[in-house]
Design an enzyme around this catalytic site. Sequence first.
Site, PDB file in Angstrom:
ATOM      1  CB  SER A  21     -47.427  -4.437   9.631  1.00 56.98           C
ATOM      2  OG  SER A  21     -46.587  -4.474  10.677  1.00 56.98           O
ATOM      3  CE  LYS A  61     -48.322  -1.452   8.235  1.00 49.40           C
ATOM      4  NZ  LYS A  61     -47.312  -0.314   7.741  1.00 49.40           N
ATOM      5  CG  HIS A  64     -50.406  -1.652  12.226  1.00 51.40           C
ATOM      6  ND1 HIS A  64     -49.281  -1.239  12.102  1.00 51.40           N
ATOM      7  CD2 HIS A  64     -50.179  -2.846  12.742  1.00 51.40           C
ATOM      8  CE1 HIS A  64     -48.004  -1.843  12.551  1.00 51.40           C
ATOM      9  NE2 HIS A  64     -48.777  -3.077  12.888  1.00 51.40           N
ATOM     10  CG  ASN A  65     -48.067   2.438  10.394  1.00 59.89           C
ATOM     11  OD1 ASN A  65     -48.300   1.043  10.470  1.00 59.89           O
ATOM     12  ND2 ASN A  65     -47.033   2.681   9.611  1.00 59.89           N
TER      13      ASN A  65
HETATM   14  C1  6PG Z   1     -44.696  -1.623   9.670  1.00 58.54           C
HETATM   15  C2  6PG Z   1     -44.120  -0.520   9.977  1.00 58.54           C
HETATM   16  C3  6PG Z   1     -43.503   0.158   8.794  1.00 58.54           C
HETATM   17  C4  6PG Z   1     -42.716   1.517   8.952  1.00 58.54           C
HETATM   18  C5  6PG Z   1     -43.802   2.586   8.996  1.00 58.54           C
HETATM   19  C6  6PG Z   1     -43.297   3.478  10.240  1.00 58.54           C
HETATM   20  O1  6PG Z   1     -45.703  -1.962  10.170  1.00 58.54           O
HETATM   21  O2  6PG Z   1     -44.082  -2.573   9.348  1.00 58.54           O
HETATM   22  O3  6PG Z   1     -45.201   0.436  10.530  1.00 58.54           O
HETATM   23  O4  6PG Z   1     -44.512   0.199   7.927  1.00 58.54           O
HETATM   24  O5  6PG Z   1     -42.014   1.241   9.998  1.00 58.54           O
HETATM   25  O6  6PG Z   1     -43.183   3.359   7.702  1.00 58.54           O
HETATM   26  O7  6PG Z   1     -42.464   4.627   9.725  1.00 58.54           O
HETATM   27  P1  6PG Z   1     -42.469   6.152  10.686  1.00 58.54           P
HETATM   28  O8  6PG Z   1     -42.228   6.108  12.057  1.00 58.54           O
HETATM   29  O9  6PG Z   1     -41.171   6.680   9.830  1.00 58.54           O
HETATM   30  O10 6PG Z   1     -43.680   6.819  10.222  1.00 58.54           O
END
Ligand code: 6PG
Length: 471
Positions: free
Chosen positions: A131, A185, A188-189
Site C-alpha cells: 500500500s 490488505k 485495509h482497503n
Molecule cells: C493502496 C490502495 C491501492 C489502490 C486500490 C483502491 O493501498 O495503495 O488501496 O491498492 O488505490 O486499488 O482502488 P479502488 O478505489 O479503485 O477500489
Amino acid sequence: MLYQGCEIGVAGLGVMGRNLALNLDDHGVQVAVYNRTQDKTREFLAGEAAGRRIRGAYDLKEFVGLLRKPRALLLMVKAGPPVDQMLRELLPLLEAGDLVIDGGNSHFTDTARRERILAKKGLLYLGLGVSGGEKGARFGPSLMPGGSRKGYDRVEPFLTAIAAQVNGEPCVTYLGTGAAGHYVKMVHNGIEYALMQLLAESYDLLKRGLGFSAPELAQVFESWQQGRLQSFLVEITARIFRKRDDLTGQPLVELILDAAGAKGTGKWSSWDAMDLMVPTPTIDVAVTMRDLSAHREERQEIARLLGAPAPQDPANREEFLRQLENAFFAAMVVSYAQGLAQIRQASLAYHFGVNLEAVARVWRGGCIIRARLLEDIRSALQIRTDLPNLLLDPHLGEMVRACEADWRAVVRQAVAWGLPAPAFMVSLAYYDAFRSPWLPANLIQAQRDYFGAHTYERLDRPGSFHTDWDD
Ligand code: 6PG
C-alpha cells in the site's frame, strides 16, 4: 566479488513494479526485471533505471536465469487471470525452494489456491499486500506479507529496507500463514473506502449544508490535520481543495464527474465480512455509496421528480465545525474497529495466526490509511492483542464516548438538511447497537419461528422452542 546473480526479480513493469524495483536498487539489492511487452523493459532500462545495477530480461527463461538460487521473484502484474498466466509460464522454469511473491491486490482465496499449487512443487509462496500508491512503492510502502514463513525470512532484509519507517520501526512484518497478507490488505482497503466516504460526507455537509467554498474546505481539512485526525487521507483531501484547474482556474475537484469508480477490494472486504458474520456497516455503506453515485442519470431524474427538502435554518458554523471534527474522529475509530474485528475473526476462521498489534504497526506508515490514531490503536492492541473490538479498550472507548453528543448532532443536522451521510449514521448505529445490552432481535426470532418454524431460544430456560403462533 564473484557475481552470483540477482537477489530478486521483479516481473511486471507497471508503475508499481518499476518503483519497487528502483526502491530495491536504492537499498543496494541487486534486481532483475522483466515485462511481457519488451518495449517497456527497454524504456525502463534506458530511462529511470539508466546508470543503475538493475538488469533486464526479455523473456521469462532469461529472467529466471538471471536470479541467484534459491530464487526470489516478485510478481507485480494485474490481479486475477494475469497472475495465474504468469505462474503457469514460470512453473516449468523454477526449482524446489524458489520463492514467488505476489505483490498485487489479489483476492485472498486466489492466493490460498496458488500457495497450495506451488507447495506441491516445493515452491514457496508469499501474498504481499503493498500500500501507498506510486510514491509509497518508490520511497517506502507499507508491506503486508503472508504465506511461507521460510520465504519471508529469506526476503525480510529486502522488504525491511524498502518499507516505510515510523520511529525507526519498519512498516513490514510477517503477518501470518496462507493468504493472511492479502487478507489484511483487502481489509485495509475496506477501511480506506470507509474513511474516504466519511470525508466525502463531511465535504458534502460543509459544501451543501454550510455553503463552504473550496478554499474554506481546504482550511477545514488543514486544521483537522493539525490534531488527532491527522492522516494521509485528510492531508490529501486538504490539498485537493487547493488545486485549481489549469484550463478554467476553478477548483479542479468541482469539475470532476460525481460518479465514483472501484476496483473491487472494498466490495471483497464487505463480502467476506458477511460470510464471517462480522458487522462492518461503515465499509459496506461506503461500497454502496460508490455504487449509488454511479447511477448518475437516475439520480438526476429522481431529483427532478422529487426535488430537494425545504431549506432549513443554517447551523452555527463554528459549532457545526467543532461537532463535525468530533463526529469524524468517532466514526474513524469505529471504521478501524470494524476492520480489525474482521481480521481477528478471519484469522481464527482461516487459521492465519495474525497478530492485530502487528497489523496496526505496519499500517502506521506508508499506507493509504496511515493515521495518528493508529498509535492509540496499536497501544490498545499491545495491552490486549486479541481485543475483539476497539470499543472495549478503555482509552479508545472513552474517547469515542466523549464525541457522542456531537456525533448525534451531526447526524441530526444531516437528516434535517436532507443530505445523505450514511457512513456517519451507520457508524453511530454500530456504536449504539454495540453498547446495547438488549437488542430487538427477539422479535426477529419470533417472526422467523412464526412463518418458518425456525425455533427460538428462551431467556428463562434452556432448549430450543417452537410455538404455533396462530393458535
Ligand atoms: C493502496 C490502495 C491501492 C489502490 C486500490 C483502491 O493501498 O495503495 O488501496 O491498492 O488505490 O486499488 O482502488 P479502488 O478505489 O479503485 O477500489
